[in-house]
Design an enzyme around this catalytic site. Structure first.
Site, PDB file in Angstrom:
ATOM      1  N   SER A 103       0.799  -1.213   0.000  1.00 57.73           N
ATOM      2  CA  SER A 103       0.000   0.000   0.000  1.00 57.73           C
ATOM      3  C   SER A 103       0.840   1.275   0.000  1.00 57.73           C
ATOM      4  O   SER A 103       1.533   1.559  -0.966  1.00 57.73           O
ATOM      5  CB  SER A 103      -0.979  -0.034   1.179  1.00 57.73           C
ATOM      6  N   LYS A 157      -0.904  -4.107  -3.251  1.00 62.53           N
ATOM      7  CA  LYS A 157      -2.140  -3.433  -2.849  1.00 62.53           C
ATOM      8  C   LYS A 157      -2.112  -1.996  -3.374  1.00 62.53           C
ATOM      9  O   LYS A 157      -1.622  -1.086  -2.723  1.00 62.53           O
ATOM     10  CB  LYS A 157      -2.330  -3.436  -1.343  1.00 62.53           C
ATOM     11  N   ASP A 178      10.443   5.872  -9.766  1.00 64.83           N
ATOM     12  CA  ASP A 178      10.091   6.502 -11.037  1.00 64.83           C
ATOM     13  C   ASP A 178      10.790   7.843 -11.225  1.00 64.83           C
ATOM     14  O   ASP A 178      11.065   8.262 -12.356  1.00 64.83           O
ATOM     15  CB  ASP A 178       8.578   6.691 -11.134  1.00 64.83           C
TER      16      ASP A 178
END
Length: 499
Positions: free
Chosen positions: A334, A359, A345
């Site tokens: 999560s 998740k 990224d």
């Protein structure tokens, strides 16, 4: 001070807590109506009215059957008024408790969603859930890891009932009060482990090293631990931070730890951020923590049930000047996946370990009547490069299975070429930083000292050693001048200097 439970199982990315509507009127099945409307209008899966109504009635009928009551469910009941009418009829005819009927009906509705992250909480359950996100718990004082489908104790918290008992790291948790945990998820295990302060439970555990099963009685207690712990690795300017959960204090504690590092001698030239077994927490905490690593940037992309995309950005943060390595495993979930994916990224971090939990959904807590609440999935999130997380997980840049090997590879990728692995006081120290481990690093065998194969293979970069069990150390000491072992203050110390 924070209070620690047996396990941290938030597994959540909380968008926030919705306000309570003042115009709610109390009637026998008001909460059923609240949950019905919220789920029908907001849940990510876009459920149908018939699905929810029939799910509620079927579940009530099943629960009533356990009390020898046979309740017939009309197949054409598919509206909220029909659901409320049927519940009222059953309550009156069979003198059933209204709160119990509410709970049965709500659980039946939510069960049709096939979404373990949408849940109904009573007031007491909500308090426990929020305490879990904040790392405030009542429990026995151990943390669990899922390994090979088995729940295994990975850490005992100092000065806890578990630490004072006969439990050991590596024990397999088989049952709680006689109820088997075989095939149970983390959430299901947590439901059996939780309880009030001072209450007791009998745990059935299996100790592989002794091939013995035993029962241990423990009492639940309040224990304290911060959300962030960390230290500098000895002999280098690399920092280590372990983030336990994304509670409301996590960003402040992490900021303070980074400040402490910067004031303790030379500036950092690298950071190992440990998100292993971190089940998540608040979106605001993840965003604020990301702001400690980048001045500005896209944190995540979310889509709602209508496919509408929204961007969440980090603003007014600060850039760091050193590389970051993030340790991840199957318990990284999560908010942990959100932060790890965003920092990767943006080129700030690389991930080392095993694939994460997967998740990629976000929930909101909606208050209901009488202090109860509904935690409901509203959105799916993606990394800034639109990588899917939900049901997939993040694949690390460098896959490393073994717990200590992940640390070694993380340090090596940051330019560290000297390693000292010390075992003492139930922990293994890598370059001076303690790591709780399930299995000991060393074993004494007939032929002398043996070491965990996976760790030695990582140190020597020799895949032929394998990654299972232990191997005698003597042959490798003879072949590798960079490797040495000694005893210091009663502790075994393995040293390796890269050529």
């Amino acid at each position: 001070m924070k209070r620690l439970c047996s396990i941290v199982l938030a597994l959540c990315l909380l968008l926030g807590v919705a306000p309570v509507h003042a115009d709610l009127q109390t009637k026998p099945f008001a909460e059923v109506g609240e949950v019905y409307r919220n789920v029908l209008e907001n849940h990510l899966s876009r459920p149908e009215a018939r699905q929810l109504v029939q799910g509620a009635l079927q579940h009530v009928s099943q629960q009533a059957a356990e009390q020898t009551l046979q309740l017939s469910v009309p197949a054409d009941d598919d509206t909220l008024p029909e659901l409320e009418k049927r519940l009222t009829e059953w309550q009156s005819r069979y003198n059933l408790d209204g709160k119990t009927l509410n709970r049965w009906a709500i659980n039946g509705m939510l069960g049709t969603l096939k979404d373990p992250h949408t849940a109904f909480f009573t007031k007491e359950e909500l308090n426990r859930f929020q305490a879990g996100v904040e790392n405030e718990f009542v429990g026995f004082g151990f943390r669990l890891r899922m390994q090979g489908g088995t729940l295994m104790i990975r850490e005992l918290i100092p000065q806890s009932p578990a630490a004072a008992s006969d439990l050991q790291k590596g024990d397999q948790l088989l049952a709680v009060d006689g109820l088997s945990l075989k095939g149970k998820s983390f959430e299901e295990a947590y439901a059996l482990l939780k309880g009030e302060e001072g209450s007791e439970a009998v745990l059935t555990v299996y100790r592989p090293s002794q091939k013995q099963e035993r029962q241990i009685r423990l009492k639940r207690a309040f224990l304290s631990i911060p959300e962030v712990e960390g230290d500098r690795f000895a002999g280098s300017d690399i920092g280590y931070i372990h983030l336990e959960t994304f509670g409301s204090d996590a960003a402040y504690q992490l900021r303070d730890k980074l400040t402490e590092f910067s004031q303790a001698g030379k500036p950092l030239r690298g950071l190992l951020l440990d998100l292993r077994d971190n089940g998540g927490g608040y979106l605001t905490a993840a965003r604020d923590i990301a702001g400690l690593f980048m001045e500005e940037g896209l944190l995540m992309i979310t889509t709602n049930r209508n496919g509408v995309e929204l961007e969440t950005w980090v603003r007014n943060g600060r850039d760091i000047t050193y590389p970051v390595r993030i340790l991840v495993n199957e318990g990284t979930a999560s908010a942990s996946e959100l932060l790890a994916g965003a920092l990767r990224d943006h080129g700030i971090a690389k991930l080392i370990g095993t694939k994460t939990y997967g998740k990629g959904s976000a929930q909101q807590v909606i208050p209901l009547l009488d202090g109860d609440a509904l935690k409901i999935t509203l959105q799916e999130y993606f990394t800034p490069k639109h990588t899917t997380v939900n049901h997939v997980g993040l694949t690390p840049d460098l896959t490393v299975e073994e717990h200590l090997s992940q640390v070694v590879e993380g340090l090596r990728s940051l330019g560290v070429n000297s390693f000292e692995l010390r075992e003492g006081n139930g922990d293994t120290f890598v370059n001076g930083v303690a790591f709780p481990v399930i299995e000991p690093l060393f074993k004494r065998e007939q032929g002398g000292i043996a070491v965990r194969a996976a760790v030695l293979a990582t140190l020597l970069r020799d895949k032929e050693i394998g990654n299972q069990g232990y191997v005698p150390l003597a042959p490798y000491l003879q072949k590798n001048k960079q490797l040495s072992i000694l005893q210091e203050n009663g502790d075994m110390v393995l040293r390796f200097q890269s050529p």
